[in-house]
Design an enzyme around this catalytic site. Sequence first.
Site, PDB file in Angstrom:
ATOM      1  N   SER A  14       0.811  -1.219   0.000  1.00 34.58           N
ATOM      2  CA  SER A  14       0.000   0.000   0.000  1.00 34.58           C
ATOM      3  C   SER A  14       0.845   1.271   0.000  1.00 34.58           C
ATOM      4  CB  SER A  14      -0.928  -0.006   1.224  1.00 34.58           C
ATOM      5  OG  SER A  14      -1.818  -1.102   1.166  1.00 34.58           O
ATOM      6  N   ARG A  41     -37.198 -23.366  -1.370  1.00 28.70           N
ATOM      7  CA  ARG A  41     -36.791 -24.275  -0.287  1.00 28.70           C
ATOM      8  C   ARG A  41     -37.747 -24.103   0.878  1.00 28.70           C
ATOM      9  NH1 ARG A  41     -35.230 -28.471   2.273  1.00 28.70           N
ATOM     10  NH2 ARG A  41     -33.154 -28.570   3.207  1.00 28.70           N
ATOM     11  N   THR A  57      -8.355  -6.455  -0.570  1.00 28.36           N
ATOM     12  CA  THR A  57      -6.918  -6.215  -0.469  1.00 28.36           C
ATOM     13  C   THR A  57      -6.340  -5.548  -1.692  1.00 28.36           C
ATOM     14  OG1 THR A  57      -6.695  -8.162   0.960  1.00 28.36           O
ATOM     15  CG2 THR A  57      -4.687  -7.333  -0.090  1.00 28.36           C
ATOM     16  N   GLU A  93      -5.993  -3.406  -5.365  1.00 25.96           N
ATOM     17  CA  GLU A  93      -6.358  -2.024  -5.715  1.00 25.96           C
ATOM     18  C   GLU A  93      -6.467  -1.159  -4.463  1.00 25.96           C
ATOM     19  OE1 GLU A  93      -6.651  -0.304  -8.554  1.00 25.96           O
ATOM     20  OE2 GLU A  93      -5.940  -2.037  -9.654  1.00 25.96           O
TER      21      GLU A  93
END
Length: 663
Positions: A145, A311, A423, A425
């Site tokens: 980063s 369901r 995480t 970009e």
Amino acid sequence: MPSEAPGHIDLARLREVLDGPWATVRAAHRDRLDARFLPVYGETGDQARARVTRLLTELPAELGIGAAFPTEYGGASDVGGSIIASEMLAQVDLSLMVKAGVQWGLFGGAVVALGTRRHHDAHLRDIISANTLGCFAMTETGHGSDVQQLRTTCTYDPQTQTFDLHTPHEAARKDYIGNAARDGRMAVVFAQLITKGRRHGVHAWLVPIRDARGNPLPGVTIGDAGPKAGLLGVDNGRLSFDHVRVPRDMLLDRYGQVAADGTYSSPIENDSRRFFTMLGTLVRGRVSVGGAASAATKSALTIAVRYGDIRRQFSAPDADREVPLNDYLAHQRKLLPALATTYAFHFAQAELVAALSEAQGGDGPLDEHRQRELESRAAGLKAAQTWHATRTIQMCREACGGAGYLAENRLPGLKADTDVFTTFEGDNTVLLQMVAKGLLTGYRDEFGSLDGWGRASFVAEQVREMVLERTAARSLIQRLVSAVPGRDEEVAVTDRGWQLKVFEDREKHLLDGAIRRLRNGAAVKKDRPFDIFNDVQDHVLTVAAAHIDRVTLEAFVAGIAATEDPAVQALLSRVCDLYALSVIEAHKGWFLEHGRLTPARSKAVTGVMNGLLRELRPQMRTLVDGFAIPETWLHCAILREEPGRQETMAAHDAAGDPQAVPA
């Protein structure tokens, strides 16, 4: 006043609202992407990589995948169209979407944004056609980063008129690079530019990494990142450079030029400002990731909602049939607030895409303040949407019981493939710090690294009172907020102005508190800038999250106001109520601690929410059908089963058969 209940919904009108300005791009994808583009359950990593690479070259050009490229090279100069194309690919196959994003968004986008005419003429046509596959080599093993502190160096030698690209140690290795392990022939490499003994900060070079046969070029070491939790079709790899010679004209020099004698020049003198300007031109990738995360979330919710209708489980007294899952309040509590939040993010994303398309579609330079605002909005929404995807897809998996754990029902793949979105970009926590920093600093030049926030005086001098950055419907928002009476008890919790005011008040209060704490810290710890910020890091992250909550709600309100069909508008208004109240309910502790809600009003929020769930229960299928995801794309076995078989399964389960998948 409370919103009116929706009448009969014309699904076509709802889809028109959600498809928005790029409806033709969405329609083209739905028409052209058939079953051969879908994931193959159970394939190996090598099989997935080969399949996705082949499909990348077979994507129809008219789908707008390369729409952002200039028209003179075969693109459409349509930034928004390219982002919508990524969203549509995300509903087909996330590996294919990421592979395409690396090729045309990151690699090709960097050449467009950071290069000049000679780079465009030489390379763009081959990039658009996928004749030249490439990668985007920014992240390093030791510096992800914190891009400004990358360790890879590129040193200019005037005698040879080449740069020396070098990885000085293992931590400077380029890591997690998509397209690197198998297919990439070139890479946009980010490194510290050094000339005449001086560093000029991070720049980018276009660097060949393989020859025509696919072998690494001299000095280039290529490795495979190895097995991953998801995105099997993306060949993530590692790159290292041992004094690789790069010609001078391969520097992508739109923002920084090196003359033959080594003289450096730039239209932006300040190194930090130049760095953030360069990275700002690449914001499209971040916007695409947020949109793709929401697109995958829509697929998961569509599967879970439709399964919840077929369901059945347990019988009600005096009933001859078991109860559909979606009739249970607990199930509605899982699915409907998540669906409302997904709708809210849809409108926030649409507003961001439109703003980015307008900003980057012009010929002139983007106003610096506007660029910072777009970067902040993109960072915050990417974080919010990807975290929402992670939570919601897991919830949908659980809502489908054991069936949700089977690969043939799509949800495990969606969960695995989107997990990394929080995480890449930009790490989400770091992105929220960017949002908070924008709110606190007023966009000064001295941005510095995010780890310490620069000098203590930087923190003390530049924090300011908040000036709200309004979203699209500025006058409407202000009018609704201004109309709210002074006493909350006199206003229904479904009053839109009250909801907007509550979100705005929370953001302002949190920001004012962060400013006070930063100033106090600067007064007593002026020589310890890291500690000044670190002591309030949790506070500023909460500020950023509250900011994104507000701009998301305002974008939703703007989207509703622009909706012409009365029944669709009424439905969206109730969904917006549910979104707003779900955020307030999630932060009840804060509102109660700060006297913004009384205990009685806090209970009323939950009571009204439960009423909204009952009201929206009949519209659950309509809401997911509004996403217009083709049946083929859902790629889900339980939705292909006959209703009679579902009833038989439910009868067995009610008799005591386990629903869990056998070990």
